[in-house]
Write a protein that holds these residues in place. Structure first.
Motif: not given
Ligand code: ATP
Ligand code: ATP
Ligand code: MG
Ligand code: MG
Lengths: 333, 313, 500, 298, 337
Positions: C351, C375-377, D156, D238, D242-244
């Protein structure tokens, strides 16, 4: 109601022997016990079936603690409590449940003793839920009977405590106390918070119920007038100890203990003609955590002598059924 | 009072033990390898292994923890994995900055908070009350980083009244004070809002009290009724909030420190976490926890000055 | 002890230069988003520390930022005796900041220390091919390698191969008090806050114009920009794409841009079965509109399919368009045909920096083509661990090549030796491995270039990675100064910066 | 008539039709103007969350790189677009879902933990010491660190973000609940229930908990706002959504980079958060007043 | 007869509430002479406290005097500006409250609270105020007054606190002392001490005392005259002996019959049925009629005016006395006393 003649021995319902209740005072770095508030110090007495025993004394003298101790709401520091010939002080909660039905309590503040967020109907039903297996219908019916018994109506079932007047609330408290048909009820200042006119209504109700159900009362009050009107015998307490016990008649006519005498003379009489000689006690109640040596009353007693500072007076029967704890019992001031 | 301090000190020891264990175990469990962070992206497996050995990371968990506690008990809080600097030294460089920031923010928070709370309470239900309530709530709901950036833009860049960042000048100089103002406002706003709300409700409560009526019955001037008879009593719950907030401030400096380029413990901690610099994380967390306890202790002591009914002996 | 009594609160002072040439106005401050780890070239391996060590120390060789040729720095000349023997002549009369002479002994000492496993130097691998180091005379060293090492000059010009003062290294901790031969001398370090350097008046190449240089830690880049705008600092680098417009609007600064060595790419996790299907990789590559993405970089990216970037040794123009071209319809067809859209794909991303930007756009584009991408940030440390362990389907990686040599890019990142450590793509291709090894062991640079180009093409044709862009290195400096030298690898030197 | 009057017992002081407590509370709440505004805002947001697909004008995650960073009041995008060309209004609308959900989850989890600890600690003297030490520990443990650790360990995801935030509320909630339990425990009706032989569990659940509701509700509403705000801070570091995913906190944190060029990217979600925090706080304030029996007369 | 100190005419006090305006005090008139004690009795909520707060001008923020006047030494004070009223408080009129626990400021020393009115109204120095404060404490019978000056209220017992309250109220020798249930929170023995003290001080300072209580015993002990209130209205007023020996209003009689007589063992309680109506309740006619066993149709329709009785100063508002007594107009009452 109960005549105390040696011939017709009335049945003893409740007996206290050497009951003590100390509250530890914690302090210091490690919160160790540093001393005790001797809330109830060595109380012994008997209560007969069907009688009202008044308990009077100044604020903080241990009246409420004594009442709670009898019900088992406080663990005793020492002493024995016998109820119908069974020792109850050490029973576990489960074992005690059957005595819970027999012994009940009415509290001083009728508002504070009701859960403000519970409809009173439900509050009363809860008593049956805890102690019986009644069906919902039966419970409701019983509650309505109870309400009628204390002079309320079915329509009150769904109301919250704040929607009642003080007197009505106290009636609900009474209904709850008599719900399980107890034989013994402790009234802890049950009428003190009420207006005189309402107080009179509630006292009448209590008397009616007593006659109807053969109730015994332990009637805690600081109003000697009410005690005189309501009770058969009176116990006077001072700083956790019992100072005098007698029939209402005997004690009011001939108080043995100087404290009782002072108490009686201090009551303002609702009449402009009575001219009693007032005994004015000096000073305030001593700290119960640090009570005076000898006779606890000696610091304020007008007739105290040197012995009073040293020796604790014995609890003696001076006339039949009239006890006192004073070195100079009977001396008038 | 001494009893209180001693008792808290004893509690603190256990608290720190608990916290260090918590930090230690969570760091141990958490993904992310300190060796990678030391060795960098290119390090080979054997490089990493050498680094792990060097840092003692190959020992069993309890051995590592035991070693840490033992050293810490002797005042040795270890060395940074990254910079090899002594943790105590690294912290002692940053701590004054964090403390300066926290105290300055607290001053901002207390002054604004109590003032706004007082006005709200005294002009209860007036437009002043509504405005001040609204501002207080806005204060609570603005994210720190946002407020900080806006303040920088307006007051540092455009108006040039204050420097953008840094906290190097001594706090007693004009420069030092100028450096503190924006960060202190940024950090203090949230607390100011909470204090204001507490002060308001506490004031409203106290102003109804019997003794305030007594004071009026004596003919005390309205000003004195407020400042002498009401305020001190109303401060008791406010102080609790101040204490709690001070704790949060100490922990919450991270973002403000980042935005204003202040070299403080919060940033040290967050960087250490990011770099998996365990000794540094431990050290900074323990410091913050200690401060928290100390602040609470101070609050408790302040109580005894404000409220004579409270005594700890 | 807190050095650097410099007041950061004099915003208007330094650019209001009219007020005079007091010592403090000569301070040139560079804002860095993080602090140095330490200041020993042997023990550090991060770019921030390198920014300091590059100014305090010097290396034997240095790459010319214009010609990209390696030129001697502390060395005078070199000679390749045989494939495995390098004889290096050193410049004479150079002194370390502590007054001790720079000589062959110092070179041997430094390199031996770097190689010693007991040192646990993070970049020990730089000298991994070295066998022995011999002092021939005061100013000559002879280095023997275990095998012919083609990228040796590149290694010797790496910032981690800078020469330290042996006396100082034995007397003190160079991490805290560095001593080198460079144009600036160390003054003080307040950890977490700033490092202060001063001009080395006895520098062999002439004392620098800047008398005092400060590296100031400003973790928030937008704060740093504000400080630049307010004149509190004079210089920043690594300008973020989002802020370019803002910087360009500022009047008191010059922005320097230069095509650089960093490369950003999407990689497949080659250890996963799904990714071993060439059509799958092709479908992904065809689905990603890299041109559209590069426009989002506000001019801070160069579009090319080549893994080895234009500024990196081994690049050939022909690689630019060698990759699978963007063709969303083709991608859709492949997805349709093979049912790639049925299984969710985990797109791992760190990230930070531009990774999120790439991830978001690529996710949208892949979704457009019919893939199902989540997505996994993750924050950096976790990301590194996860990627190294190969717990992802696709991810973004980047590599900034300090020495600008293709081998230095391909070997650590894609050679199968490094799976489980630096080869996070888990790429393993024997043909490719072979080429990479060759590129490392060949000395003839033309030959090397050809080999690297071949290796590069293998990867591109394989769709082993999808190159998103090549970085443009950037810096912004106060207009009052000039003379910055910006290296394509992102490094810069302040040696020749002069104030007005 | 005379007779009837005589036999009638006392009347209730306030002769009102029986009205449920919450109806009364709601009525009082609505009388408070600020609180009424707050309720309207919350209802609007809930509506927005429920009907997000209908209200939103665009797909919230649909990118359009060409028309990115459009300012507010652009054609087709009245709140502009973000740097990926996504419609800000649609993201705000869909974000309401997520932000409210995260807020509610975080607060509920925090309440479960806090109420349990507070109830046990307040009721049982013996447990109190230990529980309060645990609470102290949570208090003095930096919240951000805790969140980072939780997210680092659990990964996350929005649920984990909610868990992390919920843990922040546990110590405060536990203290508040404990405080009220300690005072409710002293009340005579608890003594009365004991004298009737009620079990501890019954007393705690049926009699103490309902009476500790007021501070709990107030705490919960106020915490809602902070919880949503916390997601912003976490996203800034951060660690958030999670995006988006269109989550307000994440939007504001992302928009931060564009503050100078496209300020609406921070201002719009900022205002959304502000309104929520504001709404929940004024409702919380209002509830405190409305639930206060002393306010009956006024 | 002493000269008139306080005169209250047709006082109406209103509260703004959520359910509209309510009247807590309805058209009450009375007066107090110097050196005289007037007791106001009645059930809880009948408006006793609000009457006394109206006199001293300390009504809660939602309350106001809607009608009528309050005169002190002949001068109207109910409409004085805040500042002037403030100056009267403590010097001319002071008040002691029911709860000695809450009526003293817990965070200020006894000495501070005692000195405050002295410094404020007499503009004396602190040391002088301390001296006078100690003197006052001595007067109210507090042992070791020097020590007490530096103590905080919580360090004193209830009786002690009430004495401090009294000392504070008397500090500037007010002409009128309002005591709102000053002994309800105290034990009988302590109560007796306090009542003695008030009586003693009244004598000494020739104050007028307005004592609010619901305890008939206390009334008998201290009152010169008694005013009985019911639901915001005055129902009966007269000399203390007349009220006890010859009560006229059924409510007064009911009150007396509700108190157990301690000296008469055979006394039977006779409660008044029902309870006080709420302020919101609309009652036509006499406000007591729903609880009155003598209520007639007239009582239900028309509110009774005030009737004088044969005894001087004894007035009653009840239709039952219409025939016997002749009507008096409001306000004339004062002149007759
Ligand atoms: N839980 C407790 N812990 C410590 N001390 C207590 C506790 N309960 C009562 N006491 C103390 O025990 C003494 C007796 O209290 P108790 O409540 O029995 O008095 P009381 O006679 O009922 O007084 P009152 O008339 O005010 O109700 C008092 O000094 C009180 O402070
Ligand atoms: N601030 C207020 N707003 C509205 N009504 C009020 C307010 N204060 C008092 N009242 C009402 O005014 C009436 C008279 O109250 P007051 O306090 O005078 O009664 P009281 O006779 O002193 O009773 P007690 O013996 O209980 O003190 C009551 O019904 C009360 O509910
Ligand atoms: Mg009691
Ligand atoms: Mg009153």
């Amino acid at each position: 109601m109960v005549t105390l003649s040696p011939k017709s021995e009335p049945k003893i319902l409740l007996e206290l022997k050497g009951v003590k209740k100390y509250f530890p005072i914690k302090g210091g770095i490690l919160k160790r016990v540093q001393g005790n508030v001797k809330a109830v110090e060595d109380v012994s007495l008997q209560l007969y079936e069907g009688e009202s025993l008044g308990v009077v004394g100044e604020s903080g003298c241990g009246k409420s603690t004594l009442g709670r101790a009898i019900l088992g709401l406080e663990e005793l520091t020492a002493g024995k409590i016998r109820f119908r010939d069974e020792e109850i002080q050490d029973l576990k909660r489960k074992e005690k449940l059957k005595f819970v039905k027999e012994m009940q309590m009415i509290f001083q503040d009728p508002y504070a003793s009701l859960n403000p967020r519970q409809r009173i109907g439900h509050a009363l039903e809860e008593v049956f839920t805890m102690h019986t297996n009644m069906s919902a219908k039966e419970k409701r019916a019983s509650v309505i009977d109870l309400l009628n018994e204390v002079g309320l109506k079915e329509e009150h079932f769904d109301r919250y405590p704040h929607e009642f007047s003080g007197g009505q609330r106290q009636r609900i408290g009474i209904a709850r106390a008599i719900a399980l048909n107890p034989s013994f009820v402790i009234c802890d200042e049950a009428v003190s918070a009420l207006d005189v006119s309402v107080q009179a209504q509630v006292l009448k109700l209590l008397k009616t119920l007593q006659e109807k159900y053969q109730l015994s009362y332990l009637f805690i009050s600081h109003d000697l007038g009410v005690v005189r009107y309501f009770c058969d015998r009176v116990l006077v307490m001072y700083l956790g100890t019992t100072v005098e016990l007698g029939t209402v008649k005997g004690l009011f006519a001939d108080p043995l203990h100087p404290y009782t005498q002072a108490l009686l003379s201090a009551i303002p009489r609702p009449s402009v003609h009575v001219n009693t000689k007032r005994i004015r006690l000096q000073g305030d109640l001593p700290n119960p955590a640090n009570p005076p040596s000898g006779c606890p009353f000696h610091t304020r007693c007008p007739i105290a002598q040197d012995v009073c500072k040293v020796d604790k007076p014995a609890w003696q029967e001076y006339e039949i059924g009239h006890f006192a704890a004073c070195h100079f019992a009977g001396t008038k001031i | 009072m001494i009893a209180l301090i001693v008792r808290r000190a004893v509690q603190l020891v256990f608290l720190l033990l608990g916290i260090s264990f918590l930090v230690f175990s969570s760091m141990y469990i958490a993904p992310g390898d300190p060796a990678t962070m030391v060795g960098g992206a290119t390090a080979t497996e054997s490089d990493l292994e050498a680094i792990r050995d060097n840092l003692g990371l190959n020992d069993p968990f309890l051995v590592q923890y035991g070693r840490y506690v033992k050293n810490a008990a002797q005042g040795d809080f270890g060395y940074s994995y990254q910079t090899k600097q002594a943790v105590s030294e690294a912290i002692s460089i940053r701590f004054p900055n964090t403390l300066k920031l926290a105290i300055a923010s607290m001053i901002v928070a207390i002054v604004i908070g109590i003032f706004a709370g007082l006005i709200s309470a005294l002009k209860h239900n007036s437009w002043l009350d509504v405005t001040s309530t609204t501002f207080a709530l806005a204060g609570i709901s603005i994210p720190n980083f946002w407020l900080g950036a806006i303040l920088i833009l307006v007051f540092a860049v455009n108006l040039g009244w204050f420097p953008v960042g840094g906290l190097s000048a001594p706090f007693y100089t004009v420069d030092g004070i100028k450096q503190l103002i924006l960060p202190a406002i940024t950090l203090g706003t949230g607390s100011a809002a909470m204090i204001a709300r507490m002060a308001r409700s506490s004031m409203l409560e106290v102003i109804k009290a019997d003794y305030v009526r007594t004071a009026r019955a004596k003919g005390v001037k309205e000003r004195n009724v407020i400042w002498i008879h009401t305020l001190k009593n109303a401060m008791i719950p406010v102080i609790t909030v101040i204490g709690l907030n001070f704790g949060f401030l100490l922990g919450g400096t991270i973002i403000t420190e980042k935005v204003f380029a202040i070299n403080g413990v919060g940033r040290l901690m967050i960087d250490a976490i990011a770099m998996r610099d365990f000794p540094m994380v431990q050290g900074s967390v323990l410091l913050v926890a200690t401060l928290f306890v100390v602040v609470n202790l101070i609050v408790d002591i302040v109580y005894t000055f404000i409220d004579p009914r409270i005594s700890y002996d | 002890a807190c050095g650097g009594g410099e007041s950061a609160s004099a915003p208007k002072e330094s650019d209001g230069s009219a007020s005079g040439d007091t010592a403090s106005t000569e301070t040139f401050t560079y804002a860095s988003t993080s602090d140095v780890v330490g200041m020993s070239p042997i023990l550090t391996n991060d770019s921030v520390s390198a920014n300091i060590t590059e100014h305090v120390y010097e290396k034997l060789f240095e790459r010319n930022i214009e010609t990209m040729e390696f030129e001697p720095q502390l060395a005078e000349s070199y000679e390749i005796k045989d494939d495995n023997t390098w004889v290096i002549k050193l410049k004479e009369g150079i002194k370390f900041h502590d007054g001790t002479p720079f000589n062959a002994e110092a070179v041997k000492y430094t390199f031996d220390k770097l190689r010693d496993p007991a040192t646990a130097a993070p970049r020990a691998s730089l000298l991994e091919p070295v066998d022995t180091i011999t002092v021939i005379d005061e100013n000559t060293v002879e280095i023997k390698t275990k095998y012919p090492y083609g990228a040796f000059l590149a290694s010797l010009s790496h910032s981690n191969a800078a020469i330290v003062s042996p006396t100082a290294d034995q007397a003190q901790d160079l991490m805290k008090e560095p001593v080198g031969t460079g144009p600036f001398k160390f003054v003080s370090w307040t950890s977490g806050d700033q490092v202060e350097l001063e001009a080395n008046e006895e520098y062999w190449d002439g004392a620098p114009d800047l008398k005092k240089v400060v590296l100031k830690v400003v973790p928030e880049i937008s704060t740093a920009i504000s400080m630049l705008q307010a004149g509190e600092i004079q210089f920043i680098d690594n300008l973020p794409t989002e802020q370019i417009k803002r910087l360009e609007a500022m009047e008191n600064i010059n922005i320097e841009k230069k095509e650089g060595t960093p490369v950003y790419y999407l990689t497949f996790n080659h250890s996963r079965e799904m990714n071993q299907d060439p059509e799958f990789r092709e479908a992904v590559a065809a689905a990603i509109d890299r041109d559209a993405f590069v426009t989002k970089l506000n001019g801070l990216g160069v579009r090319s399919d080549s893994v080895v970037g234009p500024q990196v040794f081994g690049y050939d123009e022909s690689a630019d368009e060698a990759g699978t071209a963007y063709d969303v319809e083709a991608a859709k067809a492949l997805v349709e045909k093979n049912g790639y859209g049925d299984k969710p794909i985990k797109l791992l991303t760190a990230n930070r920096d531009n990774f999120i930007l790439m991830a978001e756009i690529v996710q949208a584009q892949l979704t457009e083509a019919g893939f199902k991408v989540e997505i996994e940030s993750m924050e950096w440390a976790t990301f590194l661990d996860t990627a190294r362990g190969g717990e992802y389907d696709i991810t973004f990686l980047s590599w900034s090549n300090v020495t600008g040599d293709g081998s230095e890019l391909l070997y650590p990142n894609f050679h199968s030796d490094n799976v489980g450590s630096s080869n996070r793509a888990q790429y393993s291709n024997p043909e490719f491995d072979e080429l990479v090894v060759q590129s490392r062991t060949t000395i003839d640079q033309e030959e090397r270039k050809a080999i690297l180009d071949k290796a590069n093409k293998v990867m591109i044709e394989d769709n082993a990675v999808v190159v998103m862009y090549h970085g443009i290195v950037t810096a912004a400096m106060d207009k009052a100064y000039s003379g910055l030298e910006l290296d394509p690898n992102g490094k810069w030197t302040l040696k020749n910066v002069t104030g007005e | 008539m005379t007779n009837a009057v005589l036999t009638t017992d006392e009347r209730a002081p306030v002769v009102k039709k029986k009205e449920k407590v919450y109806v009364t509370t709601l009525k009082r709440l609505l009388k408070n103007k600020l609180a009424a505004i707050g309720i309207i805002i919350i209802l609007l947001q809930i509506g927005m969350a429920i009907f997000a697909p209908i209200i939103a004008t665009h797909d919230p995650i649909k990118q359009d790189l060409i028309s990115s960073e459009l300012p507010m009041f652009s054609e087709g995008h009245w709140l502009g677009t973000d740097n990926y060309g996504r419609d800000v209004w649609s993201r705000i609308v869909h974000g309401a879902r997520i932000s409210l959900l995260v807020g509610i989850t975080a607060v509920s989890l925090g309440l479960i933990g806090g109420v349990t600890l507070g109830l046990l600690g307040g009721y049982y003297k013996k447990l109190d010491g230990i529980i309060m030490r645990v609470v102290d520990l949570l208090f003095s443990f930096p919240g951000i660190l805790l969140a980072m650790l939780i997210i680092a360990v659990l990964g996350t995801s929005l649920v984990n973000v909610a868990i992390a935030i919920s843990i922040w509320s546990i110590p405060t909630c536990a203290r508040i609940v404990r405080g009220s339990v300690l005072s409710i425990k002293q009340k005579e009706y608890i003594m009365a229930m004991k004298s009737l032989g009620a079990s501890d569990l019954r007393i705690m659940i049926r009699h103490i908990l309902p009476n500790a509701f007021a501070p709990i509700i107030v705490f919960a509403t106020m915490r809602m706002g902070t919880a949503i705000l916390s997601t912003a801070s976490l996203s800034y570091l951060g660690l958030g959504a999670q995006p988006p995913t269109p989550e307000w906190g994440a939007m504001i944190a992302q928009g931060q980079d564009y503050m100078w060029t496209s300020p609406h990217l921070t201002i719009v979600p900022g205002i959304a958060i502000m309104l929520t925090v504001f709404a929940f706080n004024v409702v919380g304030d209002g509830l405190r007043d409305a639930l206060d029996p002393n306010m009956e007369i006024q | 007869m002493q000269e008139t100190l306080l005169e209250v005419n047709n006082l109406v006090t209103e509260f703004r509430t959520a359910d509209g305006n309510v009247q807590a005090v309805r058209d009450v008139s009375f007066s107090i002479a110097k050196g005289e004690t007037l007791c106001i009795v009645g059930e809880s909520g009948c408006g006793k406290s609000i009457t006394s707060l109206s006199v001293i001008g300390l009504l809660p923020s939602n309350g106001r005097i809607a009608n009528g006047e309050v005169k002190y030494e002949g001068k109207p004070i109910h409409n004085l500006p805040y500042e002037q009223m403030r100056q009267m408080r403590g010097t001319k009129i002071s008040m002691i409250f029911q709860e000695p626990m809450t009526a003293l400021n817990p965070v200020l020393t006894v000495g501070y609270q005692l000195r405050e009115p002295l410094i404020l109204h007499h503009k004396i120095k602190k040391s002088e105020a301390t001296k006078q404060g100690i003197e006052l404490l001595k007067q109210v019978g507090i042992p070791y007054p020097e020590k007490r000056m530096n103590q905080y209220p919580h360090e004193l017992s209830g009786g002690m606190r009430q004495r401090v309250m009294i000392a504070m109220a008397l500090a500037c020798h007010p002409g009128l002392l309002i005591a709102d249930e000053p002994t309800t929170a105290l034990d009988v023995t302590i109560q007796a001490q306090i009542l003695d003290l008030i009586n003693e001080l009244k004598e000494k300072l020739n104050m007028g005392i307005m004592m609010v209580t619901h305890d008939m015993g206390v009334v008998a002990e201290v009152a010169d005259r008694v005013m009985v209130m019911y639901a915001g209205k005055k129902v009966e007023e007269g000399p203390v002996a007349a009220i006890f020996d010859n009560p006229k209003h059924p409510y007064t009689i009911g009150l007396l019959n509700s108190v157990p007589n301690i000296d008469d063992p055979d006394f039977e309680l006779e409660p008044i049925p029902g309870s006080l109506p709420s302020l919101h309740e609309q009652i036509h006619g006499c406000r007591f009629h729903p609880r009155c066993k003598f209520a007639t149709d007239k009582c239900r329709e028309i509110a009774p005016p005030e009737f004088t009785t044969k005894e001087e100063g004894h007035v009653v508002s009840c239709w039952l006395h219409e025939e016997v007594e002749e009507e008096v107009k409001h306000g004339h009452l004062v002149a007759q006393i």
